[in-house]
Design an enzyme around this catalytic site. Structure first.
Site, short mmCIF file in Angstrom:
data_model
loop_
_atom_site.label_atom_id
_atom_site.label_comp_id
_atom_site.label_asym_id
_atom_site.label_seq_id
_atom_site.Cartn_x
_atom_site.Cartn_y
_atom_site.Cartn_z
N SER A 82 -57.26 -21.02 51.01
CA SER A 82 -58.51 -21.08 51.76
C SER A 82 -59.47 -22.18 51.26
CB SER A 82 -59.18 -19.71 51.74
OG SER A 82 -60.10 -19.58 52.80
N ASP A 241 -55.09 -17.29 56.80
CA ASP A 241 -55.69 -17.47 55.49
C ASP A 241 -54.81 -16.92 54.37
OD1 ASP A 241 -57.36 -17.27 53.20
OD2 ASP A 241 -59.14 -17.09 54.46
#
Length: 412
Positions: A82, A241
């Site tokens: 991320s 993610d």
């Protein structure tokens, strides 16, 4: 019983055996593996968590500390998810230039820290994405748009296969199809259930890997690699993610084969604050339950790696390590160090005061956003990452720090 063709066509992503009770995803059994980086006298690994620009900026501070300590030249593994993947991608894209200049702190500032600060303090990535939503009316998605904006802002067309082989760059996403960690690397991409495929020849860009790693559920749809071919792949990977699977970014560098690699972990993830909670019923409860699951998984991974660090510390600073041990440091934005610790930690504090708040709020509570941020907050986050990494080394591996008078902290 073998599933029928009809069952295969209509099964949903969450029907993966990896998510079934008592069932496990089976390793593909393919033989392709990432190339090992060249040897180093004292190899270093870096694991950077997610957390929006909060994670990106504090990760840049850690990278700067590694340059200060003379450890950046020994970096051989860099794993991220991320927001941490933005910092990792910046480091990867600029690695040849950093090496040419001797991995100096000044060069890290010039190539990584200052350009990133200028972009984040003058533009909003969130608004840039909103302005480009018209591009998603066709086959493109918001995640495709995120990749395009990340390329414009940070990576300028860099391809995954073009990354420098001196470091094994690992950008992690979560594969919703298999329920496992999906890796993007210079030479391979895939996961252990579908197998690995070679990156060269695919045209995959660094920005796509970072976008998949940072595609927060809800805000971005999964990145579907429907044109990719993997040895054991029957369904296209659907990537979100990487923090959904492992927000510490440590799984890829935590096996016994990395036992003698010094590991520095930064957790910039969000915090769950105990107490009353409100909001819309059902949505509120689901969000709270999701936070509890994230907290549990992160805590379990953290306890495991910290216990290995403790056993490694007991083995001494030099020489071979026994199985199940590791040398390294794990810090989080909310880490509290003892008021009076080892001598070197006290010297670190005296030389470089701790600054952990901005505008009255602890920096660990800065919202997880990809939005425009004020410059004082950005610099405070960079300083926080730098200070934490230095304090962790001072407390547990003081011999790795140079003379403190030779260090110049990031400006606040």
């Amino acid at each position: 019983m073998t599933p029928s063709h009809h069952d295969k066509e209509h099964r949903w992503a969450v029907d993966s055996p990896a998510l079934g009770t008592g069932l496990q995803a089976r390793p593909c059994g393919d033989t392709l593996r990432p190339a090992a980086p060249p040897p180093a006298a004292d190899p270093v690994a870096l694991a950077l968590s997610g957390g929006g620009f909060r994670a990106t900026l504090s990760a840049l501070g850690v990278i700067r500390l590694l340059a200060d300590a003379g450890m950046l030249r020994e970096l051989r593994y860099a794993s991220s998810v991320s927001g941490g993947s933005i910092a990792n991608g910046l480091l990867a894209a600029n690695w040849p230039a950093l090496r040419q200049e001797g991995f100096t702190t000044t060069t890290v500032d010039e190539l990584l820290v200052e350009p990133t600060l200028r972009k984040i303090t003058s533009h909003s990535l969130k608004k840039a994405l909103l302005r480009g939503l018209w591009r998603t009316l066709g086959p493109s998605t918001r995640t495709d748009l995120l990749a395009r904006r990340l390329d414009e802002w940070f990576f300028h067309g860099t391809g995954l296969a073009d990354l420098d082989p001196q470091v094994r760059w690992i950008l992690n996403a979560a594969n919703l199809t298999t329920g496992t960690r999906f890796t993007f690397e210079r030479d391979v991409y895939g996961d252990y259930a579908i197998g690995l495929a070679p990156t060269p020849g695919t045209g995959l860009k660094l920005c796509v890997a970072v976008a998949a790693s940072a595609a927060v559920p809800g805000a971005f749809p999964p990145l579907v690699l429907d044109r990719a071919s993997f040895p054991c792949g029957t369904d296209a990977p659907a990537l979100l993610d990487g923090g959904v699977y492992d927000n510490t970014g440590t799984e890829s560098v935590d096996g016994e084969r990395y036992r003698d690699v010094f590991l520095l972990v930064l957790n910039s993830g969000g915090l769950l604050r105990p107490g009353p909670y409100g909001g819309i019923p059902v949505v509120r409860d689901l969000a709270r339950a999701n936070s509890l699951l994230y907290r549990q998984s992160t805590a379990l991974r953290t306890r495991l790696i910290v216990e290995r660090f403790r056993r490694g510390h007991a083995a001494g600073p030099d020489g071979p390590l026994p199985p199940g041990t590791r040398r390294g440091v794990l810090v989080a934005l909310a880490t509290d160090f003892a008021e009076h610790g080892a001598g070197q930690l006290d010297k670190w504090r005296a030389a470089f005061p701790e600054h952990r708040t901005y505008d009255g709020r602890d920096l660990s509570l800065v919202p997880t956003v990809f939005d425009r941020l004020p410059e004082p907050l950005c610099r405070a986050l960079v300083y926080r990452g730098w200070w934490l990494a230095g304090a962790g080394l001072a407390a547990h591996h003081p011999h790795r720090l140079p003379n403190l008078t030779a260090l110049t902290p990031p400006p606040l």
